[in-house]
Design a protein around this motif. Structure first.
Motif, PDB file in Angstrom:
ATOM      1  N   LEU A  68       0.908  -1.111   0.055  1.00  0.00           N
ATOM      2  CA  LEU A  68       0.029   0.021   0.147  1.00  0.00           C
ATOM      3  C   LEU A  68       0.962   1.046  -0.010  1.00  0.00           C
ATOM      4  N   GLU A  69       0.783   2.165  -0.973  1.00  0.00           N
ATOM      5  CA  GLU A  69       1.559   3.370  -1.002  1.00  0.00           C
ATOM      6  C   GLU A  69       0.889   4.364  -0.332  1.00  0.00           C
ATOM      7  N   THR A  70       1.638   5.437   0.055  1.00  0.00           N
ATOM      8  CA  THR A  70       1.069   6.485   1.116  1.00  0.00           C
ATOM      9  C   THR A  70       1.480   7.925   0.414  1.00  0.00           C
ATOM     10  N   GLY A  71       0.931   8.803   0.559  1.00  0.00           N
ATOM     11  CA  GLY A  71       1.155  10.164   0.156  1.00  0.00           C
ATOM     12  C   GLY A  71       0.054  10.807  -0.478  1.00  0.00           C
ATOM     13  N   GLY A  72       0.584  12.328  -0.613  1.00  0.00           N
ATOM     14  CA  GLY A  72      -0.384  13.324  -1.288  1.00  0.00           C
ATOM     15  C   GLY A  72       0.294  13.920  -2.178  1.00  0.00           C
ATOM     16  N   SER A  73       1.034  13.595  -3.071  1.00  0.00           N
ATOM     17  CA  SER A  73       1.867  14.202  -4.092  1.00  0.00           C
ATOM     18  C   SER A  73       1.172  14.685  -5.132  1.00  0.00           C
ATOM     19  N   GLY A  74      -0.143  14.064  -5.414  1.00  0.00           N
ATOM     20  CA  GLY A  74      -0.840  14.274  -6.624  1.00  0.00           C
ATOM     21  C   GLY A  74      -0.452  13.619  -7.899  1.00  0.00           C
ATOM     22  N   ASN A  75       0.475  12.855  -7.876  1.00  0.00           N
ATOM     23  CA  ASN A  75       1.124  11.792  -8.766  1.00  0.00           C
ATOM     24  C   ASN A  75       1.150  12.424 -10.154  1.00  0.00           C
ATOM     25  N   GLY A  76       1.724  13.680 -10.164  1.00  0.00           N
ATOM     26  CA  GLY A  76       1.929  14.231 -11.622  1.00  0.00           C
ATOM     27  C   GLY A  76       0.543  14.741 -12.434  1.00  0.00           C
ATOM     28  N   ASN A  77      -0.568  14.763 -11.450  1.00  0.00           N
ATOM     29  CA  ASN A  77      -1.915  14.779 -11.927  1.00  0.00           C
ATOM     30  C   ASN A  77      -2.760  15.910 -11.239  1.00  0.00           C
ATOM     31  N   HIS A  78      -2.291  16.378 -10.209  1.00  0.00           N
ATOM     32  CA  HIS A  78      -2.974  17.277  -9.581  1.00  0.00           C
ATOM     33  C   HIS A  78      -4.145  16.523  -8.793  1.00  0.00           C
ATOM     34  N   GLU A  79      -4.057  15.160  -8.567  1.00  0.00           N
ATOM     35  CA  GLU A  79      -5.202  14.588  -7.958  1.00  0.00           C
ATOM     36  C   GLU A  79      -5.224  15.025  -6.508  1.00  0.00           C
ATOM     37  N   LEU A  80      -6.366  14.800  -5.869  1.00  0.00           N
ATOM     38  CA  LEU A  80      -6.724  15.362  -4.524  1.00  0.00           C
ATOM     39  C   LEU A  80      -6.646  14.469  -3.327  1.00  0.00           C
ATOM     40  N   GLU A  81      -6.409  13.209  -3.607  1.00  0.00           N
ATOM     41  CA  GLU A  81      -6.107  12.451  -2.272  1.00  0.00           C
ATOM     42  C   GLU A  81      -5.026  12.137  -1.918  1.00  0.00           C
ATOM     43  N   TYR A  82      -5.190  11.680  -0.352  1.00  0.00           N
ATOM     44  CA  TYR A  82      -4.184  11.366   0.217  1.00  0.00           C
ATOM     45  C   TYR A  82      -4.104   9.609   0.463  1.00  0.00           C
ATOM     46  N   TYR A  83      -3.167   9.253  -0.050  1.00  0.00           N
ATOM     47  CA  TYR A  83      -3.052   7.407  -0.208  1.00  0.00           C
ATOM     48  C   TYR A  83      -2.783   7.047   1.246  1.00  0.00           C
ATOM     49  N   THR A  84      -3.514   6.438   1.883  1.00  0.00           N
ATOM     50  CA  THR A  84      -3.186   5.760   3.206  1.00  0.00           C
ATOM     51  C   THR A  84      -2.896   4.067   3.152  1.00  0.00           C
ATOM     52  N   ASN A  85      -2.404   3.701   4.262  1.00  0.00           N
ATOM     53  CA  ASN A  85      -2.246   2.107   4.259  1.00  0.00           C
ATOM     54  C   ASN A  85      -3.399   1.712   5.435  1.00  0.00           C
ATOM     55  N   SER A  86      -4.331   2.379   5.653  1.00  0.00           N
ATOM     56  CA  SER A  86      -5.442   2.163   6.400  1.00  0.00           C
ATOM     57  C   SER A  86      -6.458   1.127   5.926  1.00  0.00           C
ATOM     58  N   THR A  87      -7.072   0.410   6.897  1.00  0.00           N
ATOM     59  CA  THR A  87      -8.311  -0.351   6.456  1.00  0.00           C
ATOM     60  C   THR A  87      -9.418   0.288   6.399  1.00  0.00           C
ATOM     61  N   SER A  88      -9.368   1.759   6.650  1.00  0.00           N
ATOM     62  CA  SER A  88     -10.657   2.604   6.264  1.00  0.00           C
ATOM     63  C   SER A  88     -10.645   2.855   4.916  1.00  0.00           C
ATOM     64  N   ASN A  89      -9.428   2.627   4.143  1.00  0.00           N
ATOM     65  CA  ASN A  89      -9.372   2.875   2.755  1.00  0.00           C
ATOM     66  C   ASN A  89      -9.144   1.616   1.575  1.00  0.00           C
ATOM     67  N   ALA A  90      -8.848   0.580   2.312  1.00  0.00           N
ATOM     68  CA  ALA A  90      -8.514  -0.665   1.586  1.00  0.00           C
ATOM     69  C   ALA A  90      -8.832  -1.646   2.481  1.00  0.00           C
ATOM     70  N   ALA A  91     -10.038  -2.618   2.370  1.00  0.00           N
ATOM     71  CA  ALA A  91     -10.303  -3.682   3.222  1.00  0.00           C
ATOM     72  C   ALA A  91     -11.064  -4.720   2.580  1.00  0.00           C
ATOM     73  N   LEU A  92     -10.884  -5.787   3.023  1.00  0.00           N
ATOM     74  CA  LEU A  92     -11.864  -6.827   2.469  1.00  0.00           C
ATOM     75  C   LEU A  92     -13.051  -6.943   3.179  1.00  0.00           C
ATOM     76  N   ASP A  93     -14.166  -7.491   2.376  1.00  0.00           N
ATOM     77  CA  ASP A  93     -15.553  -7.111   2.708  1.00  0.00           C
ATOM     78  C   ASP A  93     -16.186  -8.443   3.509  1.00  0.00           C
ATOM     79  N   GLY A  94     -15.360  -9.483   3.493  1.00  0.00           N
ATOM     80  CA  GLY A  94     -15.900 -10.802   4.173  1.00  0.00           C
ATOM     81  C   GLY A  94     -16.748 -11.452   2.847  1.00  0.00           C
ATOM     82  N   LYS A  95     -16.712 -11.123   1.875  1.00  0.00           N
ATOM     83  CA  LYS A  95     -17.725 -11.693   0.823  1.00  0.00           C
ATOM     84  C   LYS A  95     -16.885 -12.091  -0.457  1.00  0.00           C
ATOM     85  N   GLY A  96     -15.386 -11.987  -0.312  1.00  0.00           N
ATOM     86  CA  GLY A  96     -14.740 -12.218  -1.554  1.00  0.00           C
ATOM     87  C   GLY A  96     -14.260 -11.160  -2.294  1.00  0.00           C
TER      88      GLY A  96
END
Length: 434
Positions: A68-96
């Motif tokens: 899981l990458e982290t940071g808010g550089s905009g990735n050369g595209n002026h994106e607005l998100e901050y990428y986190t390594n938290s399960t609040s942003n990437a997690a399994l749902d228990g349904k596959g």
């Protein structure tokens, strides 16, 4: 094609990143027809990477497969998100499923290129765990919806850290921007054909359907000579080294897999008052396969086939294999028809052994092994009734029954039904592809 971002690599991820694909499709043997049929039964497809996201609800993606990458550089595209390594942003749902969630940010300590970050999301890659040159790369995804959302399934070259972007190459298997709910884009980027000048095409669902309404399967088949894109098994674009012109074709080394959900940026634009949050990108699986008819290279080893074949399949009397009425309904008969060039006569012989048109598979009805069993169009299900091999003898053999595709009664008449039959070498069992 899409006129979009200047680059999609992250500054923090320069030391990572590699992926792969393949455009294996058909087995071409050089022995006689009988030997070809015997060999057909031994052709295997090797899975080199697989994640079906099985696990407890709320658990993190498998760290043995994903970083899981982290940071808010905009990735050369002026994106607005901050990428986190938290399960609040990437997690399994228990349904596959893996659920990547973009949320409005509530942490004032998270800083992006423009100040306090407005959104959080996630970006996963396999650069540390899996890289491969050539193969079939596939994922089944339900995308988010709304102005400013930007989900993607894509790949970057493993030499990114040494040669930079776009010299490392980029293969975008699927990108969707929120203001085009019914359209996805497949694109390659390399030196001299990157950013807005990338080589790509769009695929739009019929009848105004939105990709956010349901899951869809996105794939590329990548070989030394071509990269082919498909949605739900239907091919919509092929790129070859000739498309790069005098520029260098950089798709000859391992790449890694990336899944991410960007928010805002130069291409999709920013969210507006009509965009609700949180938004989710739901991933059912990611699979990578190769076949044993050739060679591949990557961190997992393995092998791959030659080149995916797409086009008309012609038989006796020069007649084309045709989906009756151009219908994609399960059970639609397959017949001979005068060649028209329409989608009902455009077939892809894939690296997974399937023969596809209109997003579905050539299928032996009821998985029968009997002479005279009819063939039909049917939802792809991975069974042996949908496994075919095309040989140098021009037989198209169903490997489940070890019998040949056959035009009934040796007829070349318009509307002749196709079936399987014991391979005889007769003209009504000979087919040319493309």
């Amino acid at each position: 094609m899409a006129v979009h971002r200047s680059r999609r690599w992250s500054f923090g991820g320069l030391a990572l990143l590699v992926s792969a694909g393949l455009a294996s499709a058909v087995l071409i043997n050089t022995s006689d027809a009988a030997t070809n049929r015997a060999n057909a039964a031994t052709v295997t497809t090797t899975t080199t990477f697989s994640d079906d996201f099985d696990g407890a609800a709320g658990s993190a993606p498998d760290s043995a497969k994903w970083s899981l990458e982290t940071g808010g550089s905009g990735n050369g595209n002026h994106e607005l998100e901050y990428y986190t390594n938290s399960t609040s942003n990437a997690a399994l749902d228990g349904k596959g499923d893996l659920v990547v969630t973009a949320r409005k940010n509530t942490d004032s300590g998270l800083q992006c290129w423009y100040g306090t970050c407005q959104y959080t999301s996630a970006r996963l890659n396999t650069a540390k765990t899996f890289t491969q040159k050539y193969g079939h790369f596939e994922s089944r995804i339900k995308v988010p919806k709304g102005q400013g959302v930007w989900p993607a399934f894509w790949m970057l070259g493993d030499d990114l850290g040494s040669v930079g972007w776009p010299g490392s190459g980029e293969i975008d298997v699927m990108e969707n921007v929120g203001y085009e709910p019914g359209t996805v884009h497949g694109t390659i980027h390399g030196p001299g054909y990157s950013g807005a000048g990338g080589l790509g095409a769009a695929y739009t669902l019929p009848n105004g359907t939105s990709f956010a309404d349901d899951f869809h399967t996105f794939a590329v088949d990548w070989s030394p000579s071509a990269i082919t894109w498909s949605v739900d098994g239907q091919t919509y674009e092929t790129r070859t080294p000739a498309d790069a012109g005098s520029n260098k074709w950089v798709f000859d080394h391992p790449f890694d897999i990336i899944l991410n959900f960007a928010v805002g940026g130069d291409w999709p634009g920013n969210p507006d008052s009509s965009t609700s949050f949180p938004q989710t990108m739901t991933v059912d699986y990611v699979h990578v396969t190769t076949s044993d008819s050739g060679s591949t290279s990557g961190s997992t080893g393995g092998s791959t086939g030659g080149t995916t074949r797409t086009g008309a399949i012609k038989g006796i009397g020069g007649m084309c294999v045709d989906v009756a009425g151009g219908s994609s309904d399960d059970g639609t008969p397959i017949q001979l028809h005068n060649c028209t060039g329409n989608d009902a006569q455009k077939w892809t012989l894939g690296s997974d052994g399937t023969v596809r048109a209109l997003g579905k598979c050539l299928d032996v009805k009821a998985a029968s092994h009997d002479d005279g069993a009819v063939v039909q169009l049917y939802t792809c299900n991975g069974t042996s009734a949908q496994q075919w091999t095309y040989t140098s003898a021009k037989d198209l053999t169903n490997t489940g029954a070890d019998k040949c595709l056959d035009a009934k009664d040796n007829s070349s008449a318009d509307g002749t039904r196709l079936q399987i039959w014991t391979c005889s070498g007769n003209a009504n069992q000979k087919w040319t592809v493309g």
